[in-house]
Design a protein around this motif. Structure first.
Motif, PDB file in Angstrom:
ATOM      1  N   ASP A  46       0.810  -1.222   0.000  1.00 21.19           N
ATOM      2  CA  ASP A  46       0.000   0.000   0.000  1.00 21.19           C
ATOM      3  C   ASP A  46       0.845   1.274   0.000  1.00 21.19           C
ATOM      4  O   ASP A  46       0.528   2.251   0.669  1.00 21.19           O
ATOM      5  N   THR A  47       1.932   1.248  -0.787  1.00 23.41           N
ATOM      6  CA  THR A  47       2.776   2.438  -0.884  1.00 23.41           C
ATOM      7  C   THR A  47       2.787   3.026  -2.290  1.00 23.41           C
ATOM      8  O   THR A  47       3.532   3.969  -2.545  1.00 23.41           O
ATOM      9  N   GLY A  48       2.001   2.462  -3.205  1.00 26.01           N
ATOM     10  CA  GLY A  48       1.907   3.018  -4.551  1.00 26.01           C
ATOM     11  C   GLY A  48       2.599   2.225  -5.643  1.00 26.01           C
ATOM     12  O   GLY A  48       2.558   2.608  -6.807  1.00 26.01           O
ATOM     13  N   LYS A  49       3.218   1.119  -5.285  1.00 25.78           N
ATOM     14  CA  LYS A  49       3.961   0.336  -6.287  1.00 25.78           C
ATOM     15  C   LYS A  49       3.036  -0.194  -7.390  1.00 25.78           C
ATOM     16  O   LYS A  49       3.335  -0.042  -8.576  1.00 25.78           O
ATOM     17  N   THR A  50       1.934  -0.800  -6.995  1.00 22.50           N
ATOM     18  CA  THR A  50       1.015  -1.357  -7.992  1.00 22.50           C
ATOM     19  C   THR A  50       0.338  -0.245  -8.786  1.00 22.50           C
ATOM     20  O   THR A  50       0.111  -0.389  -9.988  1.00 22.50           O
ATOM     21  N   HIS A  51       0.037   0.861  -8.143  1.00 21.27           N
ATOM     22  CA  HIS A  51      -0.536   2.010  -8.849  1.00 21.27           C
ATOM     23  C   HIS A  51       0.387   2.412 -10.006  1.00 21.27           C
ATOM     24  O   HIS A  51      -0.078   2.587 -11.143  1.00 21.27           O
ATOM     25  N   LEU A  52       1.688   2.539  -9.733  1.00 20.90           N
ATOM     26  CA  LEU A  52       2.638   2.917 -10.785  1.00 20.90           C
ATOM     27  C   LEU A  52       2.751   1.831 -11.856  1.00 20.90           C
ATOM     28  O   LEU A  52       2.823   2.137 -13.055  1.00 20.90           O
ATOM     29  N   LEU A  53       2.758   0.573 -11.453  1.00 21.82           N
ATOM     30  CA  LEU A  53       2.829  -0.535 -12.403  1.00 21.82           C
ATOM     31  C   LEU A  53       1.635  -0.486 -13.365  1.00 21.82           C
ATOM     32  O   LEU A  53       1.798  -0.597 -14.587  1.00 21.82           O
ATOM     33  N   VAL A  54       0.438  -0.275 -12.830  1.00 17.29           N
ATOM     34  CA  VAL A  54      -0.761  -0.186 -13.665  1.00 17.29           C
ATOM     35  C   VAL A  54      -0.720   1.067 -14.533  1.00 17.29           C
ATOM     36  O   VAL A  54      -1.107   1.027 -15.713  1.00 17.29           O
ATOM     37  N   ALA A  55      -0.232   2.178 -13.985  1.00 16.36           N
ATOM     38  CA  ALA A  55      -0.129   3.416 -14.767  1.00 16.36           C
ATOM     39  C   ALA A  55       0.796   3.225 -15.973  1.00 16.36           C
ATOM     40  O   ALA A  55       0.521   3.742 -17.062  1.00 16.36           O
ATOM     41  N   ILE A  56       1.877   2.488 -15.788  1.00 17.33           N
ATOM     42  CA  ILE A  56       2.782   2.188 -16.908  1.00 17.33           C
ATOM     43  C   ILE A  56       2.025   1.405 -17.981  1.00 17.33           C
ATOM     44  O   ILE A  56       2.091   1.738 -19.176  1.00 17.33           O
ATOM     45  N   CYS A  57       1.301   0.376 -17.573  1.00 12.99           N
ATOM     46  CA  CYS A  57       0.504  -0.410 -18.534  1.00 12.99           C
ATOM     47  C   CYS A  57      -0.494   0.480 -19.262  1.00 12.99           C
ATOM     48  O   CYS A  57      -0.621   0.402 -20.497  1.00 12.99           O
ATOM     49  N   ARG A  58      -1.214   1.300 -18.514  1.00 15.12           N
ATOM     50  CA  ARG A  58      -2.214   2.182 -19.134  1.00 15.12           C
ATOM     51  C   ARG A  58      -1.577   3.100 -20.169  1.00 15.12           C
ATOM     52  O   ARG A  58      -2.138   3.322 -21.237  1.00 15.12           O
TER      53      ARG A  58
END
Length: 183
Positions: free
Chosen positions: A51-63
């Motif tokens: 819950d520190t933003g890692k997955t958010h950034l990973l998904v943003a890269i995909c998007r």
């Protein structure tokens, strides 16, 4: 094809806030460069607590890749292996699915280290990572583990080349910090 998480519609670069955190800022900047293919990093590994933003950034890269018309695949690690196992049911399907994970232009693997480390899982994971490494195909990885806790061969590949970058995201859990941090 990308299979982004259902609740991730807002996980974009525009909706990400570093909250003034230096390691989140570094992760954001490198992730944005990778997403736009404007930097030298082709392999980005984001380590740190949940819950520190890692997955958010990973998904943003995909998007961003998808918005640019480039194929990308998000894969939560345990479900990646479940998908591979299910593909055994149809003749030739396993080879197609496995080859896809090896060759998709961008593979984003979420939560490396939560998989059950059976010999079969480790062989498949090592082969996918090694194939992408040898062929210079972009890879983004998140993990709650340190490099020392990851499988040795994979940890080595995640950091050994100039195109690889590992960032230890040091940030508080977003949901514990009311009104601050990652959106």
């Amino acid at each position: 094809m990308c299979q982004l998480p259902a609740r991730s519609d807002g996980w974009t670069f525009e909706e990400f806030s570093t909250g003034g955190n230096a390691s989140l800022k570094e992760a954001y900047d490198v992730a944005l460069q990778l997403a736009n293919e404007t930097g030298d990093v082709k392999w980005l590994t984001l380590l740190g607590n949940w819950d520190t933003g890692k997955t958010h950034l990973l998904v943003a890269i995909c998007r961003r890749w998808l918005a640019r018309g480039k194929p990308a695949r998000y894969a939560y690690i345990p479900l990646l292996f479940k998908e591979l196992r299910r593909s055994f049911d149809e003749e030739g399907e396993y080879d197609r699915v496995f080859d896809f994970f090896c060759r998709v232009p961008l593979l984003a693997m979420d939560d490396l280290g939560v998989e059950k480390r059976t010999p079969w899982v480790m062989e498949q994971l090592d082969t996918i990572v090694d194939f992408r490494y040898v062929n210079g195909l972009p890879l983004v990885v998140t993990s709650n583990l340190s490099l020392d806790e990851l499988p040795v061969r994979i940890a080595s590949r995640l950091q050994r080349e100039d195109f690889c970058l590992v960032i230890d995201v040091k940030a508080p859990e977003h949901r514990l910090v009311k009104g601050k941090g990652v959106k």
